[in-house]
Design an enzyme around this catalytic site. Structure first.
Site, PDB file in Angstrom:
ATOM      1  N   ASP A   1       0.874  -1.166   0.000  1.00 28.06           N
ATOM      2  CA  ASP A   1       0.000   0.000   0.000  1.00 28.06           C
ATOM      3  C   ASP A   1       0.924   1.233   0.000  1.00 28.06           C
ATOM      4  OD1 ASP A   1      -2.262   1.700   0.754  1.00 28.06           O
ATOM      5  OD2 ASP A   1      -1.377   1.691   2.761  1.00 28.06           O
TER       6      ASP A   1
ATOM      7  N   ASP B   1       0.118   5.148   1.107  1.00 33.15           N
ATOM      8  CA  ASP B   1       0.038   6.098   2.233  1.00 33.15           C
ATOM      9  C   ASP B   1       0.003   5.377   3.582  1.00 33.15           C
ATOM     10  OD1 ASP B   1      -0.472   8.994   1.142  1.00 33.15           O
ATOM     11  OD2 ASP B   1      -1.587   7.626  -0.149  1.00 33.15           O
TER      12      ASP B   1
ATOM     13  N   ASP C   1      -1.897  -0.338   5.768  1.00 34.02           N
ATOM     14  CA  ASP C   1      -2.260   0.243   7.075  1.00 34.02           C
ATOM     15  C   ASP C   1      -3.736   0.591   7.205  1.00 34.02           C
ATOM     16  OD1 ASP C   1      -2.201   2.388   5.207  1.00 34.02           O
ATOM     17  OD2 ASP C   1      -2.154   3.786   6.896  1.00 34.02           O
TER      18      ASP C   1
END
Ligand SMILES: O=P(O)(O)OC[C@H]1O[C@H](O[C@H]2O[C@H](CO)[C@@H](O)[C@H](O)[C@H]2O)[C@H](O)[C@@H](O)[C@@H]1O
Length: 379
Positions: free
Chosen positions: A124, A126, A316
């Site tokens: 991922d 960000d 996250d």
């Protein structure tokens, strides 16, 4: 139009927005901007306590929805760390940590599980490769992280799977040898440069939501207009989806901003909403997410039903849970959640922050280099 006219126009459109919202909350008949009641204009700030209270009171089905979105956004981006938690929550955190151990501490176990299998890396962006910052346009990754991701891609097929639009995440990462799945996997493209070759991959991107493009652009423009009165609000066009950012908005105005989003979304039943880290994301109702993107990429790489693959997915956010679920269902690979705090997750392991992600990826590179060298020595 003079500057003064522009200001008057803006004020009027803001008042209209407030009125529409108030009407929706209180089910009053629609008023024109000249009929705005004093009580609505003289609120505590633009979106004051009165309107927020209506949302807190429930505000009907809509109010409940808005409150649920806000709770979910808060849960996705909690600000408390272990030391400030009450004892019961602290105990909860330690039992959570036992069930979701550090991927760095469990590195050898992960490597043993991947024995004789092809490791594929899914990252991922960000909060995983770059730290979370207030301005989404400034979410840069460190030079160290970029060098490590570059090295990772020399040894394993590597994909970035992001909610961002593909071209934007590419501008941040700038590595042509990776796969990119932008817009939560609704825009997938293979490497434009494979390692050791200068030849580009000209294949068209896979875009399962392309028919939604005009609708997304239309909603983007509406949301820009409807949210401009909310200080700190930002709408980001991620091509096949949109993000409405709450990070720089005073929490007192969160309810009002979310209500605006709900009102707009009500007019578009073919769009749905998901919650992220201080962000609401609007996207087509098609059955496509980061989990589907992971499966698509595995298929493209020739590992559709293969037992010889070990996908490692690091993310996250709530939207990464779809990918963790796929790994659990396949009984394959390792899902790694990046989080300092206990969260409900389908991931098996954790890393605290992007700097731990970098350490973990670096260890993978070193391990692979070491195992390549020992393989050559045995030959
Ligand atoms: O799937 P991701 O790559 O994790 O993208 C999810 C969203 O990330 C970005 O927003 C988040 O990061 C920003 C920069 O650190 C932060 O300001 C924001 O509060 C976070 O939600 C991105 O701007 C969004 O468009 C993505 O949907």
């Amino acid at each position: 139009m003079t500057n003064q006219n522009l200001v008057v126009h803006d004020v009027k459109s803001c008042i209209n927005t407030i009125v529409e919202m108030a009407v929706s909350i209180s089910n009053l008949p629609m008023l024109t901007s000249t009929e705005v009641p004093e009580s609505l204009v003289v609120l505590d700030g633009i979106f004051g306590k009165k309107i927020l209270k209506r949302i807190d009171d429930g505000g009907g089905k809509g109010g409940a929805k808005v409150n649920a979105w806000i709770d979910s956004m808060r849960a996705s981006s909690p600000t408390r760390t272990k030391s400030s938690l009450p004892v019961s929550q602290d105990q909860h955190l330690s039992s959570w940590a036992i069930h979701h151990p550090s991927a760095i501490n469990m590195f050898d176990q992960i490597i043993n599980k991947s024995k004789d299998k092809q490791i594929i890396i899914f990252l991922d962006y960000d909060g995983t490769l770059s730290p979370i910052v207030a301005d989404p346009d400034k979410a840069f990754m460190t030079k160290k992280m970029r060098a490590t991701v570059k090295d990772i891609a020399k040894h394993f097929p590597t994909a970035i799977v992001s909610g961002r639009r593909r071209d934007k995440v590419y501008k941040f990462v700038r590595l042509a040898e990776l796969y990119y799945a932008g817009s939560h996997g609704m825009d997938i493209k293979g490497p434009t440069k494979s390692q050791g070759s200068k030849k580009g991959n000209q294949a068209a991107p896979f875009q399962p939501a392309s028919q939604f493009l005009p609708m997304i652009n239309e909603v983007y423009k509406i949301l820009l207009e409807k949210t401009k009165c909310v200080e700190g609000a930002k709408v980001e066009n991620n091509k096949f989806c949109l993000s409405v950012h709450f990070r720089c908005v005073d929490e007192k105005s969160w309810g009002a901003l979310a209500e605006q989003v709900r009102l707009v979304l009500n007019q578009y039943p073919k769009l749905k909403l998901t919650e992220g880290r201080k962000v609401l994301e609007i996207r087509p109702t098609i059955k496509w997410d980061k989990g589907k993107a992971l499966e698509f990429l595995l298929r493209s790489l020739g590992f559709a039903n293969s037992k010889d693959v070990f996908p490692i997915y690091i993310g996250d956010d709530r939207t990464d849970e779809d990918a963790f679920k796929v790994l659990r269902r396949r009984g394959q690979g390792a899902g790694i959640l990046v989080s300092k705090v206990a969260k409900e997750t389908e991931a098996s392991y954790t890393l605290q922050d992007p700097s731990e992600v970098e350490q973990f990826l670096r260890r993978l590179v070193d391990w692979k280099r070491g195992s390549n060298e020992s393989g050559r020595r045995v030959e």
